[in-house]
Design a protein around this motif. Structure first.
Motif, PDB file in Angstrom:
ATOM      1  N   GLU A 159     -17.491  -0.125  30.131  1.00 21.49           N
ATOM      2  CA  GLU A 159     -18.377  -0.246  29.468  1.00 21.49           C
ATOM      3  C   GLU A 159     -18.190   0.115  27.958  1.00 21.49           C
ATOM      4  O   GLU A 159     -17.586   1.341  27.637  1.00 21.49           O
ATOM      5  CB  GLU A 159     -19.810   0.556  29.980  1.00 21.49           C
TER       6      GLU A 159
ATOM      7  N   ALA B  79     -19.844   0.584  24.070  1.00 20.66           N
ATOM      8  CA  ALA B  79     -20.961   0.836  23.261  1.00 20.66           C
ATOM      9  C   ALA B  79     -20.711   0.780  21.849  1.00 20.66           C
ATOM     10  O   ALA B  79     -19.572   1.440  21.240  1.00 20.66           O
ATOM     11  CB  ALA B  79     -21.669   2.118  23.743  1.00 20.66           C
ATOM     12  N   TYR B  80     -21.636   0.305  21.000  1.00 20.97           N
ATOM     13  CA  TYR B  80     -21.700   0.272  19.644  1.00 20.97           C
ATOM     14  C   TYR B  80     -23.012   0.936  19.015  1.00 20.97           C
ATOM     15  O   TYR B  80     -23.729   0.818  19.556  1.00 20.97           O
ATOM     16  CB  TYR B  80     -21.162  -1.077  19.082  1.00 20.97           C
ATOM     17  N   ASP B  81     -22.629   1.565  17.817  1.00 24.94           N
ATOM     18  CA  ASP B  81     -23.895   2.116  17.240  1.00 24.94           C
ATOM     19  C   ASP B  81     -23.891   1.126  15.987  1.00 24.94           C
ATOM     20  O   ASP B  81     -23.056   0.777  15.037  1.00 24.94           O
ATOM     21  CB  ASP B  81     -23.584   3.538  16.552  1.00 24.94           C
TER      22      ASP B  81
ATOM     23  N   ARG C 193     -33.589  -5.547  15.937  1.00 23.80           N
ATOM     24  CA  ARG C 193     -33.123  -6.447  17.139  1.00 23.80           C
ATOM     25  C   ARG C 193     -32.609  -7.693  17.069  1.00 23.80           C
ATOM     26  O   ARG C 193     -31.518  -8.091  17.604  1.00 23.80           O
ATOM     27  CB  ARG C 193     -34.233  -6.272  18.179  1.00 23.80           C
TER      28      ARG C 193
ATOM     29  N   GLU D  44     -34.233  -1.801  25.100  1.00 23.56           N
ATOM     30  CA  GLU D  44     -33.686  -0.819  25.609  1.00 23.56           C
ATOM     31  C   GLU D  44     -32.076  -0.199  24.945  1.00 23.56           C
ATOM     32  O   GLU D  44     -31.350  -1.111  24.642  1.00 23.56           O
ATOM     33  CB  GLU D  44     -32.986  -0.980  27.130  1.00 23.56           C
ATOM     34  N   GLY D  45     -32.257   1.147  24.681  1.00 23.47           N
ATOM     35  CA  GLY D  45     -31.012   1.581  24.000  1.00 23.47           C
ATOM     36  C   GLY D  45     -31.296   1.832  22.557  1.00 23.47           C
ATOM     37  O   GLY D  45     -30.544   2.536  21.808  1.00 23.47           O
ATOM     38  N   LEU D  46     -32.160   0.958  22.125  1.00 26.43           N
ATOM     39  CA  LEU D  46     -32.762   1.270  20.625  1.00 26.43           C
ATOM     40  C   LEU D  46     -33.330   2.757  20.270  1.00 26.43           C
ATOM     41  O   LEU D  46     -34.240   3.226  20.919  1.00 26.43           O
ATOM     42  CB  LEU D  46     -33.831   0.222  20.221  1.00 26.43           C
ATOM     43  N   CYS D  47     -33.025   3.386  19.311  1.00 23.10           N
ATOM     44  CA  CYS D  47     -33.107   4.675  19.092  1.00 23.10           C
ATOM     45  C   CYS D  47     -33.551   4.903  17.685  1.00 23.10           C
ATOM     46  O   CYS D  47     -32.556   4.731  16.762  1.00 23.10           O
ATOM     47  CB  CYS D  47     -32.110   5.485  19.669  1.00 23.10           C
TER      48      CYS D  47
ATOM     49  N   GLU E  73     -33.526   7.524  14.982  1.00 21.24           N
ATOM     50  CA  GLU E  73     -33.081   8.772  14.845  1.00 21.24           C
ATOM     51  C   GLU E  73     -33.391   9.537  13.485  1.00 21.24           C
ATOM     52  O   GLU E  73     -33.366  10.696  13.642  1.00 21.24           O
ATOM     53  CB  GLU E  73     -31.544   8.876  14.878  1.00 21.24           C
TER      54      GLU E  73
END
Length: 92
Positions: free
Chosen positions: A2, A4-6, A20, A81-84, A86
């Motif tokens: 898997e 993942a990217y920021d 989004r 989902e996964g949106l945060c 900070e």
């Protein structure tokens, strides 16, 4: 495996689902489904009415953001989902 990217987005205000949509557009470009210029075109677009100029009329390719979404020019709205969130910074 898997991957993942920021996606880091900074601004002084955001519209509904804006982050989004930005992430969805970047995803489409990164996967090769849209040219890199799509990002610049979307960022330069107006939020309001196009006055009939969208799609190659006399307006030099001017196209409002809502029309770009309807025509599929920008990427999809990714799920939350996964949106945060900070960090928030206020001028003091």
């Amino acid at each position: 495996a898997e991957v993942a990217y920021d996606v880091v987005v900074e601004g002084d205000g955001f519209l509904y689902r804006m982050v989004r949509i930005i992430a969805g557009t970047l995803l489409m470009v990164g996967m090769g489904f849209a040219p890199a210029e799509t990002v610049l075109t979307a960022l330069a677009a107006d939020a309001g009415s196009d006055g009939g100029r969208c799609g190659g009329g006399g307006g030099g390719g001017h196209c409002p953001k809502a029309e770009m979404r309807m025509r599929g020019i920008v990427g999809p709205v990714l799920p939350p989902e996964g949106l945060c969130l900070e960090h928030i910074e206020y001028d003091g």
